[in-house]
Design a protein around this motif. Structure first.
Motif, mmCIF file in Angstrom:
data_model
loop_
_atom_site.group_PDB
_atom_site.id
_atom_site.type_symbol
_atom_site.label_atom_id
_atom_site.label_comp_id
_atom_site.label_asym_id
_atom_site.label_seq_id
_atom_site.Cartn_x
_atom_site.Cartn_y
_atom_site.Cartn_z
ATOM 1 N N SER A 69 28.979 39.469 -78.799
ATOM 2 C CA SER A 69 27.859 38.623 -79.206
ATOM 3 C C SER A 69 26.596 38.973 -78.442
ATOM 4 O O SER A 69 25.493 38.890 -78.975
ATOM 5 N N ARG A 70 26.731 39.406 -77.220
ATOM 6 C CA ARG A 70 25.567 39.786 -76.418
ATOM 7 C C ARG A 70 24.882 41.032 -76.981
ATOM 8 O O ARG A 70 23.662 41.143 -76.978
ATOM 9 N N PHE A 71 25.704 41.980 -77.459
ATOM 10 C CA PHE A 71 25.158 43.230 -77.990
ATOM 11 C C PHE A 71 24.926 43.205 -79.486
ATOM 12 O O PHE A 71 24.365 44.145 -80.040
ATOM 13 N N GLY A 72 25.403 42.172 -80.162
ATOM 14 C CA GLY A 72 25.295 42.134 -81.616
ATOM 15 C C GLY A 72 26.263 43.100 -82.278
ATOM 16 O O GLY A 72 25.953 43.699 -83.302
ATOM 17 N N LEU A 73 27.435 43.268 -81.667
ATOM 18 C CA LEU A 73 28.461 44.159 -82.187
ATOM 19 C C LEU A 73 29.704 43.360 -82.544
ATOM 20 O O LEU A 73 29.760 42.159 -82.304
ATOM 21 N N ARG A 88 35.790 44.903 -82.123
ATOM 22 C CA ARG A 88 36.366 46.244 -82.274
ATOM 23 C C ARG A 88 35.423 47.316 -81.718
ATOM 24 O O ARG A 88 35.862 48.267 -81.057
ATOM 25 N N GLN A 89 34.119 47.176 -81.994
ATOM 26 C CA GLN A 89 33.153 48.137 -81.470
ATOM 27 C C GLN A 89 33.082 48.070 -79.949
ATOM 28 O O GLN A 89 32.922 49.100 -79.290
ATOM 29 N N VAL A 123 34.474 50.438 -74.596
ATOM 30 C CA VAL A 123 35.256 50.371 -73.359
ATOM 31 C C VAL A 123 36.081 51.650 -73.200
ATOM 32 O O VAL A 123 36.116 52.255 -72.116
ATOM 33 N N ARG A 124 36.739 52.086 -74.265
ATOM 34 C CA ARG A 124 37.548 53.309 -74.194
ATOM 35 C C ARG A 124 36.684 54.529 -73.878
ATOM 36 O O ARG A 124 37.056 55.366 -73.048
ATOM 37 N N ARG A 125 35.524 54.623 -74.530
ATOM 38 C CA ARG A 125 34.630 55.756 -74.251
ATOM 39 C C ARG A 125 34.100 55.695 -72.830
ATOM 40 O O ARG A 125 33.982 56.724 -72.154
ATOM 41 N N LYS A 148 35.230 38.448 -71.551
ATOM 42 C CA LYS A 148 35.946 38.573 -72.816
ATOM 43 C C LYS A 148 35.171 39.491 -73.760
ATOM 44 O O LYS A 148 33.934 39.456 -73.801
ATOM 45 N N PRO A 149 35.890 40.302 -74.518
ATOM 46 C CA PRO A 149 35.221 41.215 -75.451
ATOM 47 C C PRO A 149 34.341 40.482 -76.468
ATOM 48 O O PRO A 149 33.303 40.998 -76.873
#
Length: 87
Positions: A35-39, A42-43, A48-50, A29-30
């Motif tokens: 939470s894992r990346f601290g983002l 939306r980020q 994912v798109r990039r 799940k996004p």
């Protein structure tokens, strides 16, 4: 990119392509990735798109190997060094 097929990234970012790939595949799940990346979620979707468009190279910070935008001028640095050396 340094050489053909090689990507330079910080150690903390090495698992980022794996996690983003899992989000793209629907296996993670996004919100968990965020939470894992601290983002924010939306980020994560932006990553994912990039990632889907450009591959793992898109996940490396665009600020890598660029000077800080808050650097002081060379002239100022020389004046400061002169003052320090005089003391």
């Amino acid at each position: 990119m340094n050489q053909a097929g090689s990507i330079t990234m910080p150690m903390r970012a090495l698992d980022r392509p794996k996690v983003i790939q899992r989000v793209a595949d629907g296996n993670l799940k996004p919100g968990q990735a965020a939470s894992r990346f601290g983002l924010t979620v939306r980020q994560v979707w932006r990553l994912v798109r990039r990632y889907e468009a450009q591959g793992a190279n898109a996940l490396v910070s665009r600020r890598c190997n660029r000077p800080s935008s808050h650097q002081l001028g060379e002239e100022f640095a020389q004046v400061a060094l002169t003052i320090v050396r005089e003391c």
